[in-house]
Scaffold this active site. Sequence first.
Site, PDB file in Angstrom:
ATOM      1  N   ASP A   1       0.091-102.182  30.423  1.00 42.61           N
ATOM      2  CA  ASP A   1      -0.979-102.922  30.697  1.00 42.61           C
ATOM      3  C   ASP A   1      -1.329-102.263  32.550  1.00 42.61           C
ATOM      4  O   ASP A   1      -2.723-102.762  32.524  1.00 42.61           O
ATOM      5  CB  ASP A   1      -0.139-104.483  31.218  1.00 42.61           C
ATOM      6  CG  ASP A   1      -1.359-105.569  31.632  1.00 42.61           C
ATOM      7  OD1 ASP A   1      -2.181-105.503  31.633  1.00 42.61           O
ATOM      8  OD2 ASP A   1      -0.721-106.425  32.292  1.00 42.61           O
TER       9      ASP A   1
ATOM     10  N   ASP B   1      -5.565-100.561  32.750  1.00 38.22           N
ATOM     11  CA  ASP B   1      -6.749-101.133  33.618  1.00 38.22           C
ATOM     12  C   ASP B   1      -6.546 -99.675  34.766  1.00 38.22           C
ATOM     13  O   ASP B   1      -8.128 -99.903  34.984  1.00 38.22           O
ATOM     14  CB  ASP B   1      -6.264-102.235  34.768  1.00 38.22           C
ATOM     15  CG  ASP B   1      -6.205-103.423  34.193  1.00 38.22           C
ATOM     16  OD1 ASP B   1      -6.852-103.536  32.670  1.00 38.22           O
ATOM     17  OD2 ASP B   1      -6.441-104.591  34.859  1.00 38.22           O
TER      18      ASP B   1
ATOM     19  N   LYS C   1      10.424 -94.950  32.819  1.00 39.13           N
ATOM     20  CA  LYS C   1      11.105 -94.888  34.236  1.00 39.13           C
ATOM     21  C   LYS C   1      12.660 -95.061  33.829  1.00 39.13           C
ATOM     22  O   LYS C   1      14.034 -95.961  34.690  1.00 39.13           O
ATOM     23  CB  LYS C   1      11.033 -96.626  34.775  1.00 39.13           C
ATOM     24  CG  LYS C   1      10.970 -96.344  36.453  1.00 39.13           C
ATOM     25  CD  LYS C   1      10.333 -95.623  36.954  1.00 39.13           C
ATOM     26  CE  LYS C   1      10.585 -95.680  38.651  1.00 39.13           C
ATOM     27  NZ  LYS C   1      10.390 -94.480  39.184  1.00 39.13           N
TER      28      LYS C   1
END
Length: 355
Positions: free
Chosen positions: A246, A250, A190
């Site tokens: 993380d 998923d 980012k």
Amino acid sequence: MSKKNVAVIPGDGIGPEVIGATLKVLEKVAPNTFEFHEVAMGGNAIDKYGEPLPAESLKICQNAEATLLGAVGGPKWDNQPPEKRPERGLLGVRSGLEVFANIRPAKIFAPLASACPLRKDIAEKGIDFIIVRELTGGIYFGKHEAFKTPEGERAARDVMEYSEHEIRRIAHVAFKMAMGRRKIVTSIDKANILTSSRLWREIVEEVAKEYPEVKLNHLYVDNASMQLIRVPSEFDVIVTENTFGDILSDEASQIIGSIGMIPSASLGEGNRGFYEPIHGSAPDIAGQNKANPIGTILCGAMMLRYSFNMNAEADKIENAVDEVLKAGLRTPDIYTEGTKLITGSQMRDEIISRL
Ligand code: NAD
């Protein structure tokens, strides 16, 4: 020649079932190659020794070249105090092994394409990428603080911090992996907002110079989360920091469909690795011969590849899994009409017979 030393944590629930299948597969694909040291960890260790990770268990894992885990936890231990919960053992093994790179493949097996929730024309282009997630730095390990503002309002902060060596070593893992694949690395950050991301990008670019054959792309994390579902076929190796990884890993596991099919590896310096399927101990189906052993069996293949450089044997396992699925054989979790329903141990035997 001395045998390769592997620590094995069967764990709780379906853990022993899927680990038992995996050890049989490894023994078939590479007979007399491994010495397996079974250790107690999780709920079973609480029952036997009063703690989730006895010191002796950790020592055996630290002395091994690789550690293989089934899964830990279950309702029986849900009311234990935090330091006595099975998951505490899991964190203890991960930090005791000093693994800093988590590797999660996201690959659609063609016969299971219908389990992919994405549009058919997107899934049909093929999905086969790896997420390399930094595991020991960033906001999860930065300073956490709850405090009061001068006005007396409650406030909190979590610090996102990365140092150069942490970024450099994870970038090397990603570029090395890309060299054995389609040679594309996408670094996700980012950098339009975060200073830590600007350092991340700077270091990744420096490391890229050592791998001139690999193409490096950068994406902002918000855009990456969209592109993963819009054009997943364009990704090869993704490298990103802890929190972004993380969340994105998923997202990736949902793209693939079934939780019982996905392996993961956490790597440290040298060849040391910790291998575990992404699913939990599935107490709802434990002991019923319904557990899909494929996620853990594919962990075995990752172990051969990353800890022992046994790529031919790893390929054999992955191809055998592919063939079983092509033959239409399915455990209950991946069963659809028109396929043949089999038990977990039958799945194990069908894979072994194709090795
Ligand atoms: P889970 O992954 O165990 O189960 C979720 C669902 O997926 C269940 O319906 C289960 O039957 C199914 N499932 C999971 N693995 C399967 C497989 N191999 N084959 C077929 N079906 C499968 O997640 P949960 O129910 O949230 O957690 C159960 C326990 O596992 C909890 O105690 C949790 O803390 C623990 N857990 C452990 C780990 C680990 O050891 N790494 C990870 C996640 C959860």
